[in-house]
Design a protein around this motif. Structure first.
Motif, mmCIF file in Angstrom:
data_model
loop_
_atom_site.group_PDB
_atom_site.id
_atom_site.type_symbol
_atom_site.label_atom_id
_atom_site.label_comp_id
_atom_site.label_asym_id
_atom_site.label_seq_id
_atom_site.Cartn_x
_atom_site.Cartn_y
_atom_site.Cartn_z
ATOM 1 N N GLY A 111 0.812 -1.212 0.000
ATOM 2 C CA GLY A 111 0.000 0.000 0.000
ATOM 3 C C GLY A 111 0.842 1.257 0.000
ATOM 4 N N GLY A 112 0.195 2.347 -0.388
ATOM 5 C CA GLY A 112 0.898 3.620 -0.390
ATOM 6 C C GLY A 112 0.348 4.560 0.669
ATOM 7 N N GLY A 113 -0.668 4.116 1.399
ATOM 8 C CA GLY A 113 -1.305 5.008 2.361
ATOM 9 C C GLY A 113 -1.391 4.397 3.744
ATOM 10 N N ALA A 114 -2.613 4.308 4.253
ATOM 11 C CA ALA A 114 -2.825 3.816 5.614
ATOM 12 C C ALA A 114 -2.341 2.378 5.777
ATOM 13 N N VAL A 115 -2.530 1.569 4.724
ATOM 14 C CA VAL A 115 -2.045 0.192 4.770
ATOM 15 C C VAL A 115 -0.641 0.144 4.181
ATOM 16 N N LYS A 116 0.315 -0.300 4.981
ATOM 17 C CA LYS A 116 1.686 -0.409 4.466
ATOM 18 C C LYS A 116 1.816 -1.710 3.684
ATOM 19 N N TYR A 117 1.435 -2.794 4.316
ATOM 20 C CA TYR A 117 1.334 -4.040 3.574
ATOM 21 C C TYR A 117 0.384 -4.988 4.290
ATOM 22 N N ALA A 118 -0.108 -5.934 3.530
ATOM 23 C CA ALA A 118 -0.961 -6.980 4.097
ATOM 24 C C ALA A 118 -0.683 -8.219 3.276
ATOM 25 N N VAL A 119 -0.554 -9.340 3.937
ATOM 26 C CA VAL A 119 -0.243 -10.560 3.204
ATOM 27 C C VAL A 119 -1.013 -11.740 3.788
ATOM 28 N N VAL A 120 -1.520 -12.566 2.900
ATOM 29 C CA VAL A 120 -2.112 -13.838 3.309
ATOM 30 C C VAL A 120 -1.461 -14.917 2.449
ATOM 31 N N ASN A 121 -0.955 -15.942 3.103
ATOM 32 C CA ASN A 121 -0.356 -17.076 2.402
ATOM 33 C C ASN A 121 -1.215 -18.304 2.614
ATOM 34 N N ALA A 122 -1.238 -19.159 1.612
ATOM 35 C CA ALA A 122 -1.951 -20.427 1.757
ATOM 36 C C ALA A 122 -1.186 -21.510 1.029
ATOM 37 N N THR A 123 -1.437 -22.752 1.434
ATOM 38 C CA THR A 123 -0.894 -23.887 0.696
ATOM 39 C C THR A 123 -2.045 -24.511 -0.089
ATOM 40 N N ASP A 124 -1.698 -25.445 -0.965
ATOM 41 C CA ASP A 124 -2.768 -26.125 -1.707
ATOM 42 C C ASP A 124 -3.611 -27.008 -0.786
ATOM 43 N N LEU A 147 -3.875 -21.528 6.036
ATOM 44 C CA LEU A 147 -3.746 -20.081 5.866
ATOM 45 C C LEU A 147 -2.939 -19.448 6.976
ATOM 46 N N ARG A 148 -2.256 -18.357 6.646
ATOM 47 C CA ARG A 148 -1.706 -17.459 7.651
ATOM 48 C C ARG A 148 -1.655 -16.062 7.041
ATOM 49 N N GLY A 149 -1.592 -15.045 7.877
ATOM 50 C CA GLY A 149 -1.577 -13.695 7.323
ATOM 51 C C GLY A 149 -1.183 -12.661 8.354
#
Ligand SMILES: [Zn+2]
Length: 300
Positions: free
Chosen positions: A71-84, A88-90
């Motif tokens: 992100g360029g504003g209020a959100v710097k980054y957000a990530v969610v990872n998943a496997t097949d 999930l984690r995030g």
């Protein structure tokens, strides 16, 4: 209602359209409550988690998928990872200096991008990038499919934040079958547009309140719908003591020993699940000699 934390795939046979419904409850709590997130961030992580499950099912691969917002504003980054396997984690970081966060997705993102990374087991990593320039995350993901797969795709994402202790998320996806893509990319040819218009009427109350069979009956009782066995969605973190040790190999040994002298140990905390890994002088010597054997993985 036992249809939560499951991904349901279905096929609308007579239209060559496939679909998915994902609903998250337990699997999401670890993600949205791992920090004191503002509600806007909880909503974002919920939508991202639901979207990640939908993409896991549609982009056939064995390995890992990551949805990352830069992100360029209020959100710097957000990530969610998943496997097949639908684990999930995030995590997300936002501008904590702000007294309050904007409500609108576009204002929250401010020229952000969504990076979709697929890391197949033993294969080459693939990355796709799409601008977050639409009013919703769902529309940005639709745009990703329009650009990369050239398949008529509809994505709808929902969150229920009415109980702050139990944030829920859901997602629905419709897509023209890829085998038919050449002939049917023009949505009208398949009746996709009609199915999509019906999907637009699906309310938050319905997606969270009805059984999946009832959702499909409500929308598509005039079609021939084949519903497959659901797959379970769970929270799981892939961090480990040996992975943390691996990361420490990139730090100067003298620096690590200095930390141990001052603080008693080198401490690493997983940003996803908060597991703490501690390393002493013997560990650091072993790590830098290249023979660190990850004794007990979880000391706690
Ligand atoms: Zn972890």
């Amino acid at each position: 209602m036992n249809h939560y934390d499951q991904l349901h795939r279905f096929l609308i046979d007579d239209a060559n359209v496939r679909g998915e419904i994902a609903r998250l409850d337990d699997s999401l709590q670890h993600i949205v409550h791992s920090y004191e997130y503002p509600v806007q961030i909880q909503k974002l992580l919920g939508e991202m988690a639901a979207a990640t499950c939908l993409l896991t099912a549609i982009l056939k691969f064995k390995g890992e998928i990551g949805l990352q917002i830069q992100g360029g504003g209020a959100v710097k980054y957000a990530v969610v990872n998943a496997t097949d396997e639908y684990t999930l984690r995030g995590v997300a970081r936002w501008d904590e200096e702000l007294a309050s966060l904007p409500e609108r997705f576009e204002d929250l993102m401010e020229k952000g991008v969504l990076v979709i990374t697929i890391t197949p087991e033993g294969g080459e990593r693939y990355q796709g990038v799409v601008a977050l320039d639409k009013p919703t995350l769902a529309e940005c993901i639709e745009n990703y499919f329009a650009q990369s797969e050239q398949l008529a795709t509809q994505v709808k994402l929902y969150t229920d934040l009415s109980d702050p202790e139990r944030v829920k998320a859901a997602g629905m996806l419709l897509q023209v079958m890829p085998t038919q893509a050449e002939n049917t990319n023009v949505a009208q040819d398949t009746g996709f547009e009609h199915l999509s218009t019906l999907a637009e009427t699906l309310t938050s109350e319905e997606v969270f309140g009805l059984a999946v069979e009832d959702v499909l009956y409500r929308l598509y009782h005039q079609q021939k719908v084949e519903l497959f066995e659901p797959q379970s969605i769970t929270f799981a973190c892939s961090c480990s003591r040996s992975r943390s040790a691996e990361a420490l190999r990139n730090v100067e040994k003298a620096e690590l020993l200095q930390i141990i002298e001052e603080e008693g140990a080198v401490q690493m905390n997983c940003q996803y699940c908060h597991t703490e890994y501690r390393f002493d002088t013997i560990d650091v010597e072993a790590i830098h000699a290249g023979h660190f054997d990850s004794a007990p993985d979880n000391p706690q």
